[in-house]
Design a protein around this motif. Structure first.
Motif, PDB file in Angstrom:
ATOM      1  N   LEU A  69      -4.671 -23.451  26.700  1.00 32.40           N
ATOM      2  CA  LEU A  69      -3.399 -24.499  25.851  1.00 32.40           C
ATOM      3  C   LEU A  69      -2.295 -23.882  26.502  1.00 32.40           C
ATOM      4  O   LEU A  69      -1.233 -24.598  26.951  1.00 32.40           O
ATOM      5  CB  LEU A  69      -3.550 -24.157  24.493  1.00 32.40           C
TER       6      LEU A  69
ATOM      7  N   ARG B 152      -1.643 -22.915  29.458  1.00 31.51           N
ATOM      8  CA  ARG B 152      -1.659 -23.523  31.009  1.00 31.51           C
ATOM      9  C   ARG B 152      -1.424 -24.974  31.266  1.00 31.51           C
ATOM     10  O   ARG B 152      -1.048 -25.542  32.300  1.00 31.51           O
ATOM     11  CB  ARG B 152      -2.593 -22.662  31.660  1.00 31.51           C
ATOM     12  N   LEU B 153      -1.473 -25.545  30.039  1.00 33.82           N
ATOM     13  CA  LEU B 153      -1.212 -27.248  30.026  1.00 33.82           C
ATOM     14  C   LEU B 153       0.000 -27.605  30.674  1.00 33.82           C
ATOM     15  O   LEU B 153       0.939 -27.008  30.211  1.00 33.82           O
ATOM     16  CB  LEU B 153      -1.510 -27.821  28.812  1.00 33.82           C
ATOM     17  N   ASP B 154       0.095 -28.521  31.780  1.00 38.02           N
ATOM     18  CA  ASP B 154       1.252 -28.686  32.357  1.00 38.02           C
ATOM     19  C   ASP B 154       1.441 -30.268  32.281  1.00 38.02           C
ATOM     20  O   ASP B 154       2.429 -30.851  32.736  1.00 38.02           O
ATOM     21  CB  ASP B 154       1.239 -28.352  33.651  1.00 38.02           C
ATOM     22  N   ARG B 155       0.873 -30.913  31.344  1.00 37.65           N
ATOM     23  CA  ARG B 155       1.011 -32.372  30.946  1.00 37.65           C
ATOM     24  C   ARG B 155       0.501 -32.599  29.313  1.00 37.65           C
ATOM     25  O   ARG B 155      -0.133 -31.681  29.139  1.00 37.65           O
ATOM     26  CB  ARG B 155       0.037 -33.105  32.190  1.00 37.65           C
TER      27      ARG B 155
ATOM     28  N   VAL C  66      -1.541 -33.803  26.691  1.00 35.22           N
ATOM     29  CA  VAL C  66      -3.041 -34.244  26.472  1.00 35.22           C
ATOM     30  C   VAL C  66      -3.009 -35.019  25.216  1.00 35.22           C
ATOM     31  O   VAL C  66      -2.501 -34.401  24.220  1.00 35.22           O
ATOM     32  CB  VAL C  66      -3.941 -32.848  26.253  1.00 35.22           C
TER      33      VAL C  66
ATOM     34  N   TYR D 245      -4.177 -26.116  17.540  1.00 38.67           N
ATOM     35  CA  TYR D 245      -4.074 -26.698  19.256  1.00 38.67           C
ATOM     36  C   TYR D 245      -2.509 -27.090  19.278  1.00 38.67           C
ATOM     37  O   TYR D 245      -2.027 -26.472  20.142  1.00 38.67           O
ATOM     38  CB  TYR D 245      -4.954 -27.708  19.828  1.00 38.67           C
TER      39      TYR D 245
ATOM     40  N   ASN E 294       0.418 -25.553  21.374  1.00 42.43           N
ATOM     41  CA  ASN E 294       1.078 -26.185  22.565  1.00 42.43           C
ATOM     42  C   ASN E 294       1.486 -27.515  22.243  1.00 42.43           C
ATOM     43  O   ASN E 294       0.481 -28.426  21.924  1.00 42.43           O
ATOM     44  CB  ASN E 294       0.505 -26.270  23.977  1.00 42.43           C
TER      45      ASN E 294
ATOM     46  N   ARG F  47       2.309 -29.991  23.722  1.00 43.15           N
ATOM     47  CA  ARG F  47       1.895 -31.297  24.519  1.00 43.15           C
ATOM     48  C   ARG F  47       0.632 -31.498  24.221  1.00 43.15           C
ATOM     49  O   ARG F  47       0.150 -32.755  24.800  1.00 43.15           O
ATOM     50  CB  ARG F  47       1.864 -30.678  26.039  1.00 43.15           C
ATOM     51  N   VAL F  48      -0.217 -30.988  23.249  1.00 42.86           N
ATOM     52  CA  VAL F  48      -1.667 -31.559  22.850  1.00 42.86           C
ATOM     53  C   VAL F  48      -1.123 -32.341  21.503  1.00 42.86           C
ATOM     54  O   VAL F  48      -0.558 -31.724  20.397  1.00 42.86           O
ATOM     55  CB  VAL F  48      -2.345 -30.398  22.402  1.00 42.86           C
TER      56      VAL F  48
ATOM     57  N   ALA G 292      -5.839 -37.227  29.454  1.00 43.56           N
ATOM     58  CA  ALA G 292      -4.609 -36.350  30.302  1.00 43.56           C
ATOM     59  C   ALA G 292      -4.380 -36.787  31.415  1.00 43.56           C
ATOM     60  O   ALA G 292      -5.387 -37.286  32.444  1.00 43.56           O
ATOM     61  CB  ALA G 292      -5.261 -34.721  30.560  1.00 43.56           C
TER      62      ALA G 292
END
Length: 130
Positions: free
Chosen positions: A62, A64-67, A69, A92, A96, A98-99, A128
């Protein structure tokens, strides 16, 4: 005797002022704690098996997510499975932002279920990067 009356009035005024200062200090501390509690969330998992704690590997993924999701879970409305799934995905999202997630009842939203080819409850779709 006049002096003791003046002394008593001064002493009463000092006590009132001290009480006011203490009250304002306590209110200030309460406001500060409230601001901190709204800014930062602390989560503790007191369950014996730590069932609400994400694994280290999951937290690393989580982080390391760069976009963005997007996760869509297809569950029966109000089911225990839907609630557990939502609890997990809320964690989640907490780890992050981003989720993002959504829970859909395929019987109440058949067009979305059809779009993703969902035929049974418990199906999860992850999008994603388009």
């Amino acid at each position: 005797m006049g002096r003791s009356k003046a002394w008593q009035n001064l002493h009463t005024w000092e006590q009132g002022t001290n009480r006011l200062i203490y009250t304002l200090a306590v209110l200030g501390i309460i406001v500060l704690l409230n601001v901190l509690a709204n800014r930062f969330t602390w989560r503790l998992d007191w369950t014996e098996g730590k069932i609400y704690t994400l694994s280290e590997q999951t937290r690393e993924v989580l982080a390391r997510l760069d976009r963005e999701v997007k996760i869509i879970g297809f569950f029966r409305s109000g089911s225990e499975e839907a609630e557990r799934f939502e609890d997990l995905l809320a964690e989640y999202n907490h780890q992050n932002p981003r989720v993002s997630y959504r829970i859909v009842d395929p019987e109440q939203n058949p067009s979305l279920a059809q779009k993703y080819g969902v035929r049974q409850f418990g199906t999860v779709v992850v999008e994603a990067g388009g």
